[in-house]
Scaffold this motif. Structure first.
Motif, PDB file in Angstrom:
ATOM      1  N   UNK A  61      37.292 -44.787 -64.842  1.00 19.97           N
ATOM      2  CA  UNK A  61      38.506 -44.566 -64.071  1.00 19.97           C
ATOM      3  C   UNK A  61      39.543 -43.904 -64.965  1.00 19.97           C
ATOM      4  N   UNK A  62      40.489 -43.239 -64.356  1.00 18.62           N
ATOM      5  CA  UNK A  62      41.585 -42.619 -65.091  1.00 18.62           C
ATOM      6  C   UNK A  62      42.874 -43.292 -64.667  1.00 18.62           C
ATOM      7  N   UNK A  72      38.554 -41.349 -60.003  1.00 16.68           N
ATOM      8  CA  UNK A  72      37.343 -41.829 -60.645  1.00 16.68           C
ATOM      9  C   UNK A  72      36.590 -40.622 -61.177  1.00 16.68           C
ATOM     10  N   UNK A  73      35.979 -40.760 -62.348  1.00  9.99           N
ATOM     11  CA  UNK A  73      35.158 -39.707 -62.939  1.00  9.99           C
ATOM     12  C   UNK A  73      33.763 -40.268 -63.171  1.00  9.99           C
ATOM     13  N   UNK A  74      32.745 -39.434 -62.962  1.00  6.81           N
ATOM     14  CA  UNK A  74      31.374 -39.835 -63.294  1.00  6.81           C
ATOM     15  C   UNK A  74      30.771 -38.760 -64.197  1.00  6.81           C
ATOM     16  N   UNK A  75      30.246 -39.199 -65.331  1.00  3.61           N
ATOM     17  CA  UNK A  75      29.537 -38.314 -66.255  1.00  3.61           C
ATOM     18  C   UNK A  75      28.057 -38.377 -65.908  1.00  3.61           C
ATOM     19  N   UNK A 120      35.863 -50.589 -65.338  1.00  6.09           N
ATOM     20  CA  UNK A 120      35.724 -49.145 -65.455  1.00  6.09           C
ATOM     21  C   UNK A 120      36.437 -48.599 -66.688  1.00  6.09           C
ATOM     22  N   UNK A 121      37.478 -49.271 -67.127  1.00 11.15           N
ATOM     23  CA  UNK A 121      38.224 -48.829 -68.307  1.00 11.15           C
ATOM     24  C   UNK A 121      37.582 -49.285 -69.613  1.00 11.15           C
ATOM     25  N   UNK A 122      36.591 -50.160 -69.526  1.00  6.46           N
ATOM     26  CA  UNK A 122      35.928 -50.614 -70.748  1.00  6.46           C
ATOM     27  C   UNK A 122      35.256 -49.423 -71.411  1.00  6.46           C
ATOM     28  N   UNK A 123      35.072 -49.492 -72.698  1.00  8.66           N
ATOM     29  CA  UNK A 123      34.568 -48.368 -73.479  1.00  8.66           C
ATOM     30  C   UNK A 123      33.323 -47.687 -72.943  1.00  8.66           C
ATOM     31  N   UNK A 124      32.393 -48.452 -72.383  1.00 10.37           N
ATOM     32  CA  UNK A 124      31.134 -47.851 -71.964  1.00 10.37           C
ATOM     33  C   UNK A 124      31.053 -47.425 -70.519  1.00 10.37           C
ATOM     34  N   UNK A 125      32.095 -47.669 -69.716  1.00 12.23           N
ATOM     35  CA  UNK A 125      32.036 -47.334 -68.305  1.00 12.23           C
ATOM     36  C   UNK A 125      31.024 -48.208 -67.577  1.00 12.23           C
TER      37      UNK A 125
END
Length: 188
Positions: A61-62, A72-75, A120-125
């Motif tokens: 999340x941003x 929301x962003x998804x890599x 979602x904000x945790x380091x690993x998504x």
């Protein structure tokens, strides 16, 4: 293996605004004609419509943005457009963006299906699967009505940067090209 892109369902939906140069709809409501580059597709949706991931990946999340609202962003690393071969030492990165979402579990709004804001904000998504519900449509940020703004950035990155969530060097691409192009998973 080759996957048929799950996003074709979205590409066939009616859009209220396409990719590229357009008249700004918010400025038009104010009686002004302003042309701006639009980096995605806008899909008119009823609030709290589920949004689904077109490919598997890692969701982040941003922060809230006055223009994009809740986002929301998804890599989607490890996928390559069909017919392309990764150059030596490179990996293809696709990042999908979802703007104007409903707030994630604040002020009485329901939490997103993909997870809480803190998760979602945790380091690993958070890992998501293709077709998984990830968020709820809304009307946050700057817009002329409830809709999903869907945008895509993509490009080649150095393989040692795959664990870095940097998006430098990626370019905005027409989301319809992404949605309609079959991709293949590449294991490196």
């Amino acid at each position: 293996r080759t996957d048929k892109n799950y996003g074709t369902f979205l590409a066939e939906k009616r859009t209220s605004s396409g990719f590229g140069r357009r008249k700004d709809p918010v400025a038009l409501k104010q009686g002004k004609t302003v042309y701006k580059n639009h980096n995605g597709l806008d899909f008119p949706l009823v609030k709290v419509s589920p949004i689904f991931a077109p490919l598997g990946g890692t969701a982040y999340t941003s922060d809230y943005s006055d223009t994009a609202g809740y986002r929301l962003l998804i890599y989607h690393d490890g996928f390559v457009p069909k017919g392309k071969t990764p150059p030596a030492g490179k990996a293809y990165r696709i990042v999908t963006y979802y703007y104007h979402l409903m707030a994630n579990g604040v002020n009485g709004s329901p939490s997103w299906p993909v997870g809480t804001d803190a998760e979602l904000r945790s380091g690993g998504g958070i890992q998501v699967d293709r077709g998984q519900a990830i968020a709820w449509s809304g009307n946050s940020g700057r817009g002329s009505g409830p809709h999903l703004h869907f945008a895509v950035r993509a490009g080649w990155i150095d393989t040692e940067d795959v664990t870095n969530i940097d998006i430098a060097g990626l370019v905005w691409i027409d989301p319809k090209d992404f949605l309609l192009t079959p991709v293949k998973r590449v294991v490196t």
